[in-house]
Design a protein around this motif. Sequence first.
Motif, PDB file in Angstrom:
ATOM      1  N   SER A  59       0.798  -1.238   0.000  1.00 11.54           N
ATOM      2  CA  SER A  59       0.000   0.000   0.000  1.00 11.54           C
ATOM      3  C   SER A  59       0.823   1.278   0.000  1.00 11.54           C
ATOM      4  CB  SER A  59      -0.906   0.018   1.226  1.00 11.54           C
ATOM      5  OG  SER A  59      -1.683  -1.127   1.238  1.00 11.54           O
ATOM      6  N   GLY A  60       1.921   1.295   0.750  1.00  9.75           N
ATOM      7  CA  GLY A  60       2.678   2.533   0.960  1.00  9.75           C
ATOM      8  C   GLY A  60       3.087   3.225  -0.314  1.00  9.75           C
ATOM      9  N   THR A  61       3.749   2.480  -1.200  1.00  9.25           N
ATOM     10  CA  THR A  61       4.247   3.110  -2.425  1.00  9.25           C
ATOM     11  C   THR A  61       3.096   3.461  -3.360  1.00  9.25           C
ATOM     12  OG1 THR A  61       4.615   0.918  -3.351  1.00  9.25           O
ATOM     13  CG2 THR A  61       6.504   1.994  -2.347  1.00  9.25           C
ATOM     14  N   THR A  62       2.004   2.689  -3.260  1.00 13.69           N
ATOM     15  CA  THR A  62       0.855   2.960  -4.134  1.00 13.69           C
ATOM     16  C   THR A  62       0.292   4.340  -3.848  1.00 13.69           C
ATOM     17  OG1 THR A  62       0.382   0.611  -4.030  1.00 13.69           O
ATOM     18  CG2 THR A  62      -1.356   2.009  -4.911  1.00 13.69           C
ATOM     19  N   GLU A  63       0.258   4.709  -2.560  1.00  9.21           N
ATOM     20  CA  GLU A  63      -0.263   6.022  -2.182  1.00  9.21           C
ATOM     21  C   GLU A  63       0.564   7.129  -2.820  1.00  9.21           C
ATOM     22  OE1 GLU A  63      -0.767   6.688   2.051  1.00  9.21           O
ATOM     23  OE2 GLU A  63      -1.846   4.771   2.147  1.00  9.21           O
ATOM     24  N   THR A  64       1.902   6.989  -2.736  1.00  5.10           N
ATOM     25  CA  THR A  64       2.786   8.014  -3.307  1.00  5.10           C
ATOM     26  C   THR A  64       2.540   8.150  -4.808  1.00  5.10           C
ATOM     27  OG1 THR A  64       4.405   7.297  -1.701  1.00  5.10           O
ATOM     28  CG2 THR A  64       5.198   8.774  -3.422  1.00  5.10           C
ATOM     29  N   LEU A 182      10.399  -6.480  -3.350  1.00  4.13           N
ATOM     30  CA  LEU A 182      10.052  -6.069  -4.717  1.00  4.13           C
ATOM     31  C   LEU A 182       8.538  -6.017  -4.874  1.00  4.13           C
ATOM     32  CD1 LEU A 182      11.248  -5.508  -7.647  1.00  4.13           C
ATOM     33  CD2 LEU A 182      10.598  -7.851  -8.127  1.00  4.13           C
ATOM     34  N   GLY A 183       7.865  -7.046  -4.367  1.00  4.19           N
ATOM     35  CA  GLY A 183       6.404  -7.080  -4.434  1.00  4.19           C
ATOM     36  C   GLY A 183       5.815  -5.887  -3.711  1.00  4.19           C
ATOM     37  N   ALA A 184       6.350  -5.613  -2.505  1.00  5.59           N
ATOM     38  CA  ALA A 184       5.830  -4.512  -1.687  1.00  5.59           C
ATOM     39  C   ALA A 184       6.104  -3.173  -2.351  1.00  5.59           C
ATOM     40  CB  ALA A 184       6.487  -4.544  -0.310  1.00  5.59           C
ATOM     41  N   ASN A 185       7.316  -3.042  -2.904  1.00  8.13           N
ATOM     42  CA  ASN A 185       7.723  -1.743  -3.441  1.00  8.13           C
ATOM     43  C   ASN A 185       7.186  -1.498  -4.846  1.00  8.13           C
ATOM     44  OD1 ASN A 185       9.704   0.096  -4.949  1.00  8.13           O
ATOM     45  ND2 ASN A 185      10.234   0.438  -2.802  1.00  8.13           N
ATOM     46  N   VAL A 190       2.479  -1.692 -11.089  1.00  3.46           N
ATOM     47  CA  VAL A 190       1.632  -2.561 -11.901  1.00  3.46           C
ATOM     48  C   VAL A 190       0.159  -2.248 -11.685  1.00  3.46           C
ATOM     49  CG1 VAL A 190       1.031  -4.962 -12.329  1.00  3.46           C
ATOM     50  CG2 VAL A 190       3.381  -4.365 -11.774  1.00  3.46           C
ATOM     51  N   MET A 191      -0.230  -2.108 -10.428  1.00  5.12           N
ATOM     52  CA  MET A 191      -1.653  -2.006 -10.117  1.00  5.12           C
ATOM     53  C   MET A 191      -2.047  -0.661  -9.505  1.00  5.12           C
ATOM     54  SD  MET A 191      -3.495  -4.506 -11.015  1.00  5.12           S
ATOM     55  CE  MET A 191      -2.965  -5.679 -12.217  1.00  5.12           C
ATOM     56  N   GLY A 192      -1.014   0.152  -9.190  1.00  8.06           N
ATOM     57  CA  GLY A 192      -1.289   1.426  -8.526  1.00  8.06           C
ATOM     58  C   GLY A 192      -2.315   2.282  -9.247  1.00  8.06           C
ATOM     59  N   VAL A 193      -2.174   2.364 -10.572  1.00 11.04           N
ATOM     60  CA  VAL A 193      -3.085   3.236 -11.332  1.00 11.04           C
ATOM     61  C   VAL A 193      -4.525   2.711 -11.342  1.00 11.04           C
ATOM     62  CG1 VAL A 193      -1.379   4.330 -12.829  1.00 11.04           C
ATOM     63  CG2 VAL A 193      -2.344   2.130 -13.485  1.00 11.04           C
ATOM     64  N   GLN A 269       6.318   0.798   5.636  1.00 17.44           N
ATOM     65  CA  GLN A 269       5.591   1.836   6.371  1.00 17.44           C
ATOM     66  C   GLN A 269       6.045   1.849   7.824  1.00 17.44           C
ATOM     67  OE1 GLN A 269       1.793   0.342   4.985  1.00 17.44           O
ATOM     68  NE2 GLN A 269       1.266   2.378   4.223  1.00 17.44           N
ATOM     69  N   GLY A 270       6.397   0.659   8.330  1.00 17.77           N
ATOM     70  CA  GLY A 270       6.844   0.531   9.722  1.00 17.77           C
ATOM     71  C   GLY A 270       8.093   1.359   9.981  1.00 17.77           C
TER      72      GLY A 270
END
Lengths: 350, 220
Positions: A59-64, A182-185, A190-193, A269-270
């Motif tokens: 979630s974290g990088t998706t928000e940015t 890699l998956g988290a970051n 891939v799916m953020g948009v 995020q932690g």
Amino acid sequence: MDLLTIIFLTGGLFLGWSLGANDAANVFGTAVGTRMVRFKTAAIVCSLFVILGAIISGSGTTETLSKLGSINALPGAFAACVAAGLSVYIMTKFGLPVSTTQAIVGAIVGWNLYTGSSTNIKVLITILSTWILCPIIAGLIAMFFYTVTKKLLNNSKLHILRVDAYTRTALLLAGAFGAYSLGANNIANVMGVFVPIAPFSDINLINLFTFSSKEQLFLLGGLAIAVGVFTYSKKVMYTVGNDLLKMSPVAAFIVVISHSIVLFLFASQGISSFLQSLNLPSIPLVPVSSSQAVIGAVIGIGLLKGGKEVQWSIAGRISLGWVVLPVIAAFVAIIILFILENIFGAGIKI
Amino acid sequence: MFGLKSKSLFSQSKELERQIDEFVNTVSEVGLIFKKAIRDYLSNGSGNNFDKMVEQVSSMESKADKIKKEVETALYEDTLIPDARSDVLRLLEHLDEIIGLIQGNCYRFSIQKPAFPKDFHNDLINLTDVVIDSAESLCISVRSFFRDIKTVRDNAHKVTFYEKESDKQTSDLQRKIFKSDLTLDQKMHLRYFVEKIDQIADQAEDIADELQIYSIKRSI
């Protein structure tokens, strides 16, 4: 979910596939290239942990990324993903290790430009600065690990075969950590948009566990990455492992762990909130490039060895690719958006 | 799990470590037996005791061959130490050649029974000792290569020292032989034996040189 939605989602899946083929290859490239881990083993571990990282910490990088420009219609998201995927494909054809990260950022800016939406300059600068920071941090971490590992190995007097066994295990663990990071970051790429326009509804499992629409999207993206890993990453892994720099298995491990730590730092995020709680500058949660992290780590080791082994001309060419890729992605996105809007009459912005 | 065979990976490593240690021990022991055998030959001639030692060397050579093949198979089948595998195998191959050279010397003494006059006994014993010292130092270098890469160079340096010493003693002994009143055929025969013993030190030095290159390659 109608057919059109599925078609538009394939754009993201295509980008996921290219991420699996290129970026995921960075995680296990040195391990497979040095023949310390079998490709099949690497592919299974990589896929599993990429999916876990995406769902648990994506979630974290998706928000940015969504702050950079909020694409609010499926055709627009589709155009951005296809543009990013195509750009990565083009650069890969030229033999340059690039990342979907740079491509998707370029594509989002392209969408902003085409639709007349404003680009959040502050976020853009944050993202761009991490692209410079990422290889530098990876290089420094690699230098630290290289020095410590060398000292440890020299003093431990372990048998060459025992070192081999430990290195294999360490490579697999570091690779799993790298794949998770890699998956988290990178799931945001891939799916953020698609997150703001997710075509799924939440699934509630016996009132115990809710599988949100975002998590479903991330699972789908993770699966696309896994397909990329299995179908196309083998060749790239051997290229990363053998062509970049002749590396010993222990150096390969150092590259993998440095790369994994960097990706984790920029996705956790932690850690970010922990630093904030100490009134320290927090690490921005930004999708960074795994290629940049790997190359930063390799150059870091090369510099420690005196810098003679580093192919500076190749390093320069790769850096040039990192500048050119987002520009190409933005340009391709504009072309695709133009075609979608004017030929297919698709609504690219709400 | 995942094809890693994590449990067997470590036990397999331990087993291979043991085999490699045993191989190096065999090289060292064969050298020590040869030293004893030469002394015995010069004192008692090619008798029962000497033949027993020749047999012992022969059975140790077969044992070393067997270990070498097992290590070779394990390293290739399980792609262990992929970066150093070919170096390790070449190293074992060349160490095996040292055993072969010693075995050859034993057989030559047993079959041709060279008649070394008493005057040459001490020289031949000294030559054998220095040659086996070079092989011993090589064994220590080889152990360093596997466990303590920093000390390879120091130990390899000793091999070179003993090889030079062996060359010197070989020349001195040959000079002494050709100055003696023996017939030319006898002189040629003894010279042949002296040269064959010296070859062991030459081989040890070649391996020590290779070992130094391998150890540079092994640095991470």
